[in-house]
Design an enzyme around this catalytic site. Structure first.
Site, PDB file in Angstrom:
ATOM      1  N   GLY A  50      31.195  65.292  -0.280  1.00 33.17           N
ATOM      2  CA  GLY A  50      30.967  64.630  -1.563  1.00 33.17           C
ATOM      3  C   GLY A  50      29.487  64.523  -1.832  1.00 33.17           C
ATOM      4  CB  CYS A  77      30.054  67.557   4.486  1.00 38.13           C
ATOM      5  SG  CYS A  77      28.365  67.594   3.876  1.00 38.13           S
ATOM      6  CE1 TYR A  78      29.345  59.819   0.806  1.00 34.31           C
ATOM      7  CE2 TYR A  78      31.644  59.577   1.435  1.00 34.31           C
ATOM      8  CZ  TYR A  78      30.483  59.038   0.919  1.00 34.31           C
ATOM      9  OH  TYR A  78      30.454  57.733   0.531  1.00 34.31           O
ATOM     10  CG  HIS A 164      31.127  72.280   3.259  1.00 33.64           C
ATOM     11  ND1 HIS A 164      31.872  71.330   2.618  1.00 33.64           N
ATOM     12  CD2 HIS A 164      29.842  71.868   3.178  1.00 33.64           C
ATOM     13  CE1 HIS A 164      31.082  70.377   2.156  1.00 33.64           C
ATOM     14  NE2 HIS A 164      29.848  70.674   2.485  1.00 33.64           N
ATOM     15  CD  GLU A 166      35.209  72.706   2.669  1.00 32.00           C
ATOM     16  OE1 GLU A 166      35.158  72.741   3.913  1.00 32.00           O
ATOM     17  OE2 GLU A 166      34.606  71.868   1.984  1.00 32.00           O
ATOM     18  CG  ASP A 223      50.285  80.066 -15.996  1.00 29.84           C
ATOM     19  OD1 ASP A 223      50.370  80.913 -15.074  1.00 29.84           O
ATOM     20  OD2 ASP A 223      49.208  79.578 -16.374  1.00 29.84           O
ATOM     21  CE  LYS A 369      47.431  82.903 -14.025  1.00 28.15           C
ATOM     22  NZ  LYS A 369      47.675  82.271 -15.334  1.00 28.15           N
TER      23      LYS A 369
END
Ligand code: XMP
Length: 513
Positions: A50, A77-78, A164, A166, A223, A369
């Site tokens: 964050g 991290c944060y 990170h 991710e 969609d 998606k």
């Protein structure tokens, strides 16, 4: 399920994304989530990064009950700084911001978090850092700049990492997340689209009940088609799909949708030809935002009128409105936006819900998606439809620059059709994120045969992008452009010249209006 508590990092949603890549279901909620109000027990918790400083007065903090869940916790991290702050306050501003790649040195080889990942490259992005060990923790990894790159509680399965995992720049980040979720948390790896179909159909049936009816608009896009097909699988004819032909759809689109969705996929579909109504309202209008507003409002008007008409006679009411909302929109609404959290509503049919007193049903709201595309293919929707380029709601009205008339729409449509046909023939359709033709409101001199012509200009656009926030123009071979230009000028009356748009976004936008 893994619970991801979001502290507002731009990468937070990627954590959810990565976990799902190895079939672990994860749900992201704002960091302010009260654990007592959760209603389910996660297998583990991840505290995201964050933009705040944990020591700041208005910094967001996690509900301390999270530690009472007695499940593994990973702070990123944060999230790591939050763990340190709560266990001895050893966090301060670093001498300099650290941004970019670093090499991970694993200290305690036995830490299950880093199984198989010594000396991997990891991605850093932080200003604050730990300047001491949190109480009860030990160091499990370092990097050149961070002596506390990874820490772990000595007794409990609580971990903190400064980098990170991710983002794809962390080469083995996915391994780390898998180590955490699968080995440490023992989360189920049962998130598959096949399972999703079964549970979602059951959920829809429970929600709608045995008699109520559902209505929803389809556009011919991915969609709404996938959502409509799923509803049809769940409740059959009690789902009513409506395609409003607004007069600015692609060439032959209404007929094609009728064929693919109605006949092909067995969706209970009504096509409303409201072209005259829309084009009448658009008469004399040149301002792009006005065009959008008119089309949006007219759509709501037509949809409500038609919905009233198909109100079933047996006494069973239409109670629900289907919407193909995807997870990125949901994330956008639930992400932690700072101490004064604002929630955005994304329902562009909000007006419909209020006017028609309908409840919303959003079967795709948990999906990204590419998951929707996978789902579409499993539901038997053609590869071609599932991989279709996006098409804006206001359609060709914002691709006919200036006033929108039937004649102008017809020209733009034909040119667009030829362009897309050639893109497909050249095998380029799936390499391009979006492509279309625009009709410009200027005339230009040309010569055809012995005749001087004075006709309009078509601009072709094709872009590559991952998120449509930034985009680059597609580098076609010159021979390809030559062929398309020649076909358009020869086959479309009213066009004397073709140009190719070589502007990126920014500074240009994808659409011309
Ligand atoms: P821009 O032009 O903003 O487009 O760079 C980014 C993406 O959004 C689509 N777009 C729209 N979609 N209604 C829509 O449903 C709109 O008014 C609209 N305007 C732009 C555009 O096609 C591109 O994919």
């Amino acid at each position: 399920t893994i619970l991801v508590l979001d502290f507002g990092s731009q990468y937070s949603h990627l954590i959810t994304r990565r976990l799902r890549e190895f079939n672990v279901y994860a749900e992201m909620l704002p960091c302010t989530q009260k654990i007592a109000e959760l209603g389910w027990k996660p297998a583990g918790v991840i505290l995201s990064g964050g933009p705040y400083s944990v020591y700041a007065e208005d910094a967001p903090h996690v509900d301390l009950d999270v530690f009472e869940l007695d499940v593994p916790i990973l702070g990123i991290c944060y999230g790591m700084q939050e763990l340190a702050w709560l266990n001895g306050k050893q966090v301060a501003r670093g001498e300099k911001r650290e941004y970019g790649p670093a090499t991970l040195n694993v200290e305690v080889a036995s830490s299950p978090l880093f199984k198989g990942m010594d000396h991997s490259r990891v991605w850093m992005s932080h200003g604050d850092k730990l300047h001491g060990l949190p109480t009860g923790f030990e160091v499990i990894a370092t990097s050149d700049n961070s002596p506390y790159c990874g820490v772990a509680h000595k007794e409990k399965p609580i971990y903190g990492i400064q980098f990170h995992p991710e983002v794809t720049h962390s080469t083995q980040g996915k391994t780390l997340l898998k180590n955490f979720a699968v080995d440490i948390c023992k989360a189920n790896q049962n998130w598959t689209m096949e399972n999703f179909i079964d549970t979602e159909i059951k959920r829809i049936r429970d929600l709608v009940g045995p008699t109520a009816e559902v209505i929803g608009a389809v556009s011919g896009g991915v969609d709404s088609t996938v959502a409509a097909k799923l509803m049809t699988e769940a409740i059959g004819e009690r789902f009513h799909a409506i395609l409003v032909d607004n007069g600015v759809l692609r060439l032959n689109e209404a007929a094609n949708v009728k064929k693919t969705l109605g006949e092909g996929l067995g969706i209970n579909l009504t096509v409303i030809d409201a072209a005259d109504e829309f084009l009448d309202k658009l008469k004399g209008v040149t301002d792009p935002e006005k065009k959008r507003k008119i089309i949006g409002n007219t759509f709501i008007h037509v949809f409500e009128r038609e919905a009233a008409r198909i109100q079933p006679k047996g006494g069973d009411e239409i109670e629900f409105l289907l919407q193909g909302t995807l997870y990125p929109d949901v994330i956008e609404s639930i992400s932690f936006k700072g101490p004064s959290q604002t929630i955005k509503t994304h329902h562009n049919v909000g007006g419909l819900l209020e006017d028609m007193k309908l409840k919303l049903i959003e079967p795709l709201r948990e999906l990204f998606k590419d998951e929707v595309r996978h789902l579409g293919e499993l539901l038997g929707i053609s590869h071609e439809l599932v991989w279709r380029h996006p098409f804006p709601g206001p359609g060709i009205a914002i691709r006919v620059l200036g006033e929108v008339t039937r004649e102008q729409v017809a020209i733009a449509r034909k040119a667009d059709h030829i362009y897309i046909e050639e893109i497909r023939k050249a095998g380029l359709y799936n390499k391009i994120s979006q492509a279309f033709a625009c009709l410009l409101p200027v005339k230009s001199v040309g010569v055809m045969g012995d005749q001087r012509t004075y006709e309009q200009v078509i601009a072709l656009r094709a872009i590559e992008t991952t998120d449509f926030m930034t985009a680059d123009w597609f580098p076609f071979e010159h021979e390809f452009l030559k062929k398309v230009a020649s076909r358009i000028v020869n086959e479309v009356d009213g066009v004397a010249r073709v140009t190719y748009d070589i502007t990126s976004k920014p500074p240009a936008t994808v659409e011309w209006e």
